[in-house]
Design a protein around this motif. Sequence first.
Motif, short mmCIF file in Angstrom:
data_model
loop_
_atom_site.label_atom_id
_atom_site.label_comp_id
_atom_site.label_asym_id
_atom_site.label_seq_id
_atom_site.Cartn_x
_atom_site.Cartn_y
_atom_site.Cartn_z
N GLY A 50 0.81 -1.21 0.00
CA GLY A 50 0.00 0.00 0.00
C GLY A 50 0.84 1.26 0.00
N ARG A 51 0.51 2.16 -0.92
CA ARG A 51 1.16 3.48 -0.95
C ARG A 51 0.34 4.41 -1.83
NH1 ARG A 51 6.38 3.90 -4.94
NH2 ARG A 51 5.40 3.17 -6.89
N TRP A 52 0.68 5.71 -1.76
CA TRP A 52 0.10 6.71 -2.64
C TRP A 52 1.25 7.54 -3.19
CZ3 TRP A 52 -3.19 11.49 -0.79
CH2 TRP A 52 -3.68 12.18 -1.92
N LEU A 53 1.57 7.31 -4.45
CA LEU A 53 2.68 7.99 -5.10
C LEU A 53 2.15 9.20 -5.88
CD1 LEU A 53 5.74 7.92 -6.01
CD2 LEU A 53 4.92 6.67 -8.03
N LEU A 54 2.83 10.33 -5.72
CA LEU A 54 2.55 11.53 -6.49
C LEU A 54 3.89 12.21 -6.78
CD1 LEU A 54 0.61 13.69 -7.70
CD2 LEU A 54 0.67 14.80 -5.44
N ARG A 55 4.25 12.28 -8.06
CA ARG A 55 5.53 12.89 -8.42
C ARG A 55 5.51 13.20 -9.91
NH1 ARG A 55 10.72 10.69 -8.22
NH2 ARG A 55 10.96 11.81 -10.19
N PRO A 56 6.49 14.01 -10.39
CA PRO A 56 6.57 14.24 -11.82
C PRO A 56 6.84 12.95 -12.58
CG PRO A 56 7.84 15.89 -10.63
CD PRO A 56 7.44 14.85 -9.62
N ASP A 57 6.29 12.86 -13.79
CA ASP A 57 6.51 11.69 -14.63
C ASP A 57 7.95 11.62 -15.14
OD1 ASP A 57 5.36 9.36 -15.82
OD2 ASP A 57 5.51 10.37 -17.76
#
Length: 598
Positions: A50-57
């Motif tokens: 489980g995780r929530w990743l948010l970053r530039p592509d």
Amino acid sequence: MPAPIEDYAIIGDCRTTAMLDSGGSMDWYCPPRFDAASVFGALLGGPEQGRWLLRPDDAEALGTRRYDGDTFTLVSRWACADGEVEVTELMPTGSGRHDARSDVIRRVRGLSGTVTMRQELRVRFDYAATLPWMRQLGTPDAPALVAVAGPDALVLRGPRLTARGRAHHGSFAVAAGETVDLRLTWFPSHLDVPEPLDVDGAIETTRAWWTDWIDGATWHGAYDDAVRRSLLVLRLLTHEDTGGVVAAATTSLPEEFGGSRNWDYRYVWLRDASLTLQALLRHGLVAEAEHWRSWLVRAVAGDPADVQIMYGVAGERRLPEWQVGDLPGYGGASPVRVGNAAAEQFQSDVFGEVLTALDAVRHDGSDDDRFAWPLQRALLGEAERRLDRADSGIWEIRGAERHFTHSRVMLWAAFDRAVCAVEQDGRDGPVELWRDIRSTLAERIERTGFDPGLGSYVQSEGSGEADAALLQLPQVGYVAADDPRMLGTVAHLERTLMRGGLLRRYRTEAEIDGVEGDENAFVACSFWLVEQYARSGRLADAEQLMERLLAFANDLGLLSEQVDPATGRQAGNTPQALSHLALVRAADAIGDARRRTA
């Protein structure tokens, strides 16, 4: 493999927290309370937990991060080939709410060019044991993705995600001047999906709440920036509703990489909370002290013979320890534990820590409420009945109980504060009896806890072992920091417990703790040594060691429980209240020493 422990930032709302690595992955989140089951558990395994990743592509994007002033609002700036964005992440604080929901905000703001951001969401309720049912709600212009399983539910509002395998993925573009808000809310699954949060209002309210709180503190002119962040950490780990102070935000981060010394610290130790209280009081933060005192009265209410060393966030007594089969552990360090069997141990030093803390509240904060002194008398009565009992000590050994010198000194401190309460504060009680007990304890400590051949206090009766906990003897007033007995103790610690210039708690090779393996240097013990140096005339040594310790904090000023002095890697649970409160004490001692020298 999760990121290094020192790579993690923390955000929180004084009810629970979330841990984010520098790559934009939220790897730990346990709503709605510090000790709840994880929704994102990659910290103790990998993305599948489980995780929530948010970053530039852009895989080559370079990120920097900071907190927004004296808050836990994390601001990350990403420089990419096609532009630059800023990501603001927080858990709203200071709204005065009392419902069960828990919110996380991630705001993306375009600074230049156009940057493509990508998301990956893997929800795994109940310590990665439960895969939820996911469904799309909302509208094309305002999508909402809902996850439900058993008692738990999440709703994520923001750019639309699509299912792929057992995760949801998506991407969106942010141009200069544009803002995209992502809002994640945990709520009990039997309730309706909550209304969306006002992001602008939440950001402003949260900033004002933290800033107003720290503005109420007083300063002592040494390492104030590090002290400010440490006080903020201590407040973050104090539950807004109950007043309980948890020892750390995580469970089972290893003391030895790959080993089994992995414990759950998301509970309230009387010792750690008492020491936190004293650090806050020294900096004028009285309201938290009164809140904790109320928590204490509720938690230990009942028969004083049933007093425990630790409790749940709301004062729960049953904290059974069990192993989580669905979390493989940080870097394979297993087992992952939830609960803590130390709750069933007897540790006589807690009587001293609690009485010392309540004495500090009485003298530096506010007068006893009508329950506080009766509680103290009841605890003294129980301490009297257990004077000759061996215990598990401050380090919660899982081997045979012993007569620890530190434990006896803390009993001495309990009765010393009781005598003070009668003689100086006008409280009622059998002061002659308490004086006699105090004298008898001191005589036994000097007879069995001090080794004339070593010129040092020792870990336990009949032992020549060193113990860094003995650095607390001057802190409670048992012996002066510059007393020859204490100076000899420091020399013994330096000879036997130093590793790479930092202190271990004790020699694990002596095999007293009943646990296999080794551990790294213990951060709080080294800060206690800084305090000892400063108060015994070794100011230059204190400053040198202080600077070295501060260098082990991560880029956000956070410290875990232990550190490997050879590599600089942090180890153990994080952020650790004991490390940060010991930092505050050490800085204050250096400030006092500098003023004496001046």
